[in-house]
Each structure stands twice: as structure tokens, then as C-alpha cells.
Design an enzyme around this catalytic site. Structure first.
Site, PDB file in Angstrom:
ATOM      1  N   ASP A  71      13.102  -7.323  -3.076  1.00  0.00           N
ATOM      2  CA  ASP A  71      13.523  -7.190  -1.687  1.00  0.00           C
ATOM      3  C   ASP A  71      13.687  -8.418  -0.858  1.00  0.00           C
ATOM      4  O   ASP A  71      13.438  -9.452  -1.123  1.00  0.00           O
ATOM      5  CB  ASP A  71      12.363  -6.274  -1.217  1.00  0.00           C
ATOM      6  CG  ASP A  71      11.027  -6.726  -1.180  1.00  0.00           C
ATOM      7  OD1 ASP A  71      10.876  -7.811  -1.462  1.00  0.00           O
ATOM      8  OD2 ASP A  71      10.128  -5.698  -1.124  1.00  0.00           O
ATOM      9  N   ASN A 140      -0.598   0.214   1.867  1.00  0.00           N
ATOM     10  CA  ASN A 140       0.044   1.716   2.183  1.00  0.00           C
ATOM     11  C   ASN A 140       0.656   2.355   0.906  1.00  0.00           C
ATOM     12  O   ASN A 140       1.181   3.459   0.964  1.00  0.00           O
ATOM     13  CB  ASN A 140       1.113   1.886   3.504  1.00  0.00           C
ATOM     14  CG  ASN A 140       2.369   1.129   3.109  1.00  0.00           C
ATOM     15  OD1 ASN A 140       2.435   0.540   2.089  1.00  0.00           O
ATOM     16  ND2 ASN A 140       3.214   1.279   4.015  1.00  0.00           N
ATOM     17  N   HIS A 142       3.249   0.935  -0.930  1.00  0.00           N
ATOM     18  CA  HIS A 142       4.707   0.829  -0.938  1.00  0.00           C
ATOM     19  C   HIS A 142       4.596  -0.159  -2.346  1.00  0.00           C
ATOM     20  O   HIS A 142       3.899  -1.122  -2.564  1.00  0.00           O
ATOM     21  CB  HIS A 142       5.159   0.270  -0.067  1.00  0.00           C
ATOM     22  CG  HIS A 142       4.907  -1.404   0.626  1.00  0.00           C
ATOM     23  ND1 HIS A 142       5.301  -1.664   1.732  1.00  0.00           N
ATOM     24  CD2 HIS A 142       4.494  -2.254  -0.168  1.00  0.00           C
ATOM     25  CE1 HIS A 142       4.883  -3.077   1.648  1.00  0.00           C
ATOM     26  NE2 HIS A 142       4.316  -3.245   0.728  1.00  0.00           N
ATOM     27  N   GLU A 147       8.520   2.605   1.380  1.00  0.00           N
ATOM     28  CA  GLU A 147       7.139   2.771   2.324  1.00  0.00           C
ATOM     29  C   GLU A 147       6.914   4.347   1.662  1.00  0.00           C
ATOM     30  O   GLU A 147       7.914   5.190   1.252  1.00  0.00           O
ATOM     31  CB  GLU A 147       7.848   2.756   3.675  1.00  0.00           C
ATOM     32  CG  GLU A 147       8.362   1.336   4.093  1.00  0.00           C
ATOM     33  CD  GLU A 147       7.018   0.277   4.124  1.00  0.00           C
ATOM     34  OE1 GLU A 147       5.893   0.490   3.543  1.00  0.00           O
ATOM     35  OE2 GLU A 147       7.277  -0.591   4.875  1.00  0.00           O
TER      36      GLU A 147
HETATM   37  P1  PGA Z   1       0.643  -8.913  -0.602  1.00  0.00           P
HETATM   38  O1  PGA Z   1       1.586  -7.653  -0.298  1.00  0.00           O
HETATM   39  O2  PGA Z   1       0.759  -9.396  -2.030  1.00  0.00           O
HETATM   40  O3  PGA Z   1       0.865  -9.754   0.491  1.00  0.00           O
HETATM   41  O4  PGA Z   1      -0.706  -8.199  -0.347  1.00  0.00           O
HETATM   42  C1  PGA Z   1       1.822  -6.801  -1.332  1.00  0.00           C
HETATM   43  C2  PGA Z   1       2.859  -5.853  -1.096  1.00  0.00           C
HETATM   44  O5  PGA Z   1       2.942  -5.568   0.401  1.00  0.00           O
HETATM   45  O6  PGA Z   1       3.770  -5.622  -1.805  1.00  0.00           O
END
Ligand code: PGA
Length: 245
Positions: A71, A140, A142, A147
Site C-alpha cells: 500500500d 483494528n 486491518h 480497514e
Molecule cells: P505496525 O503496523 O507494524 O506499525 O504495528 C501494522 C499495520 O498497521 O499493518
């Protein structure tokens, strides 16, 4: 947990990063010309550090793979130090000599994000699909920037970020107001089309959502729960993240 998911529980983040790098390197060395999927965020940074060390010791060659990132923020220029294009160059690609033309990251500066999404999936297909996709897990639920929603996404898509993601990612910006509100992300179907998936999860703050993703109901409210439908998922968690499994 279903048999298609293989779980490694490592003592801490350092051990998780080493394990992830070893598994990824084995896959790259078995298919050095294939396409591989990369992720940003805090979690894979330790793994990327390990891969750079392995490259220096000639234990892995990343020079000939084709990289596809999950992404990118939208809108953002790829020279912006907050862009994922910049993140990947800094944290991995420059040091392992991956040629610039082999680095595919959705173009956050495209004037036509819908066309950019279509072109991105087409390019993945033209490269023969993704051999192994690295994923992190949002608090969350995702994966990529898919999301929680009413439906699972399909192909690569232009999305609005959840408020919880904006807050979580604000730590990388001077001000929360600077976090872009949109992104282009591989959709859930694009992610599930990867031949193998390597999910990295660290820290107690992810323990509840990791349980929901791996052994809870399959629901678009927890986008990562779609991974239960994939036939070949490797999850590497540290003890803190795995405490409910
Ligand atoms: P993080 O993010 O590795 O910074 O915890 C993971 C994500 O949001 O996919």
C-alpha cells in the site's frame, strides 16, 4: 487454529525478526526471480535489518526479485519522507541493491487512483503473482489499509483510512493533521492470491486482535480474519502477541 495456518511463537521482537528473515530468505533463494510482497509499518523493520545483514553475508540475493508493496498513502509524492516508497528505500531496498525498476509501490501521486489500482493488479499478474507476501496486523485488524468494513475488498483499491489508523500512524508524523486521509492498498482478494503469506505480529497491544483474526469468526469487521481462507499462511508472533492463542 486451522491447519492452513502455521504459527511460530518467538520469545521477543528480536527473535521474531530473525525467524521471519530466515523464512523469507529461504523462499527468495528458492525462487530468486519471483515477485515478493513487502509491508511497511514498525513491525517488519527488524526483519528488514536482518535481511540487510544476510545480504552483506551473501546469504540472500534480493537483486533479481520483483517487489510489490502492499500500500501507499494517497495523496503523497514518492519523494516525501513519509511515503512508503521512501520508507522501503531507506529500510531495505537501497541497501540490498534492488534496482529501482523492480520496486513497485502504488503511486500515491497518480491523478487517476482508480486506474492506478487496476494497473497495479495487472502488473502483479503479469509478473506471475506473488510468491510470498509479508503482512503486519493493524490494532483494528486491518491488513494493508483494508480497514474494518461491511464487506471484504477485492482488487487493489483507493480507500479512506479509519480514524484509528490515522491515530496509530500519527506517531510517524509531526502532527496528526499531516497524516494523509486516503491510501491505495492491495485489496483482500489481491492479498489472498499470494502463494504464501507471512504475517508478523508483535506486542501485547495486538494480542486480542491476533486471536480474533486467527481463531475468531471470518468477518470483514476483522479484515485479517480472511487469512483463515488462505491455504498457506505462516504467522510469526512474539510471546506477548500470542498470549491468547
Ligand atoms: P505496525 O503496523 O507494524 O506499525 O504495528 C501494522 C499495520 O498497521 O499493518
Amino acid at each position: 487454529m486451522t491447519k492452513n495456518i502455521k504459527l511460530y511463537v518467538e520469545k521477543d521482537y528480536d527473535a521474531l525478526s530473525k525467524r521471519a528473515a530466515l523464512i523469507f530468505a529461504k523462499q527468495v533463494n528458492a525462487a530468486p526471480l519471483a515477485a515478493f510482497g513487502f509491508a511497511t509499518g514498525g513491525t517488519p523493520v527488524g526483519m528488514y535489518e536482518e535481511l540487510k545483514k544476510m545480504r552483506a553475508r551473501n546469504e540472500i540475493y534480493l537483486d533479481q526479485i520483483t517487489a510489490f508493496n502492499l500500500d501507499e498513502y494517497y495523496p503523497i509524492e514518492n519523494t516525501n519522507t513519509q511515503s512508503y516508497a521512501y520508507f522501503m528505500a531507506e529500510n531495505l531496498f537501497d541497501e540490498v541493491n534492488l534496482p529501482k525498476e523492480k520496486r513497485n509501490i502504488p503511486n500515491g501521486d497518480s491523478s487517476n487512483p482508480t486506474a492506478e489500482c487496476v494497473a497495479y493488479d495487472e502488473k502483479i499478474n503479469r509478473c506471475g503473482g506473488i510468491e510470498m507476501q509479508i503482512l503486519g496486523l493493524g490494532t483494528n485488524g486491518h491488513i494493508g489499509f483494508n480497514e474494518p468494513a461491511e464487506f471484504f475488498s477485492g482488487a487493489t483499491v483507493h480507500v479512506e483510512l479509519a480514524e484509528s489508523t490515522i491515530q496509530s500512524n500519527a506517531r510517524f508524523f509531526d502532527d496528526e493533521k499531516d497524516v494523509p486521509r486516503h491510501a491505495i492498498t492491495m485489496g483482500i482478494r489481491t492479498i489472498l492470491m499470494a502463494k504464501r503469506i507471512l504475517l508478523l505480529v508483535s506486542g501485547e497491544a495486538k494480542a486480542d486482535i491476533l486471536r480474533d483474526a486467527l481463531i475468531g469468526p471470518i468477518t470483514p469487521n476483522v479484515p485479517a480474519s480472511a487469512l483463515q481462507l488462505h491455504r498457506d499462511v505462516i504467522v510469526i508472533a512474539d510471546e506477548a502477541a500470542a498470549k491468547h492463542l
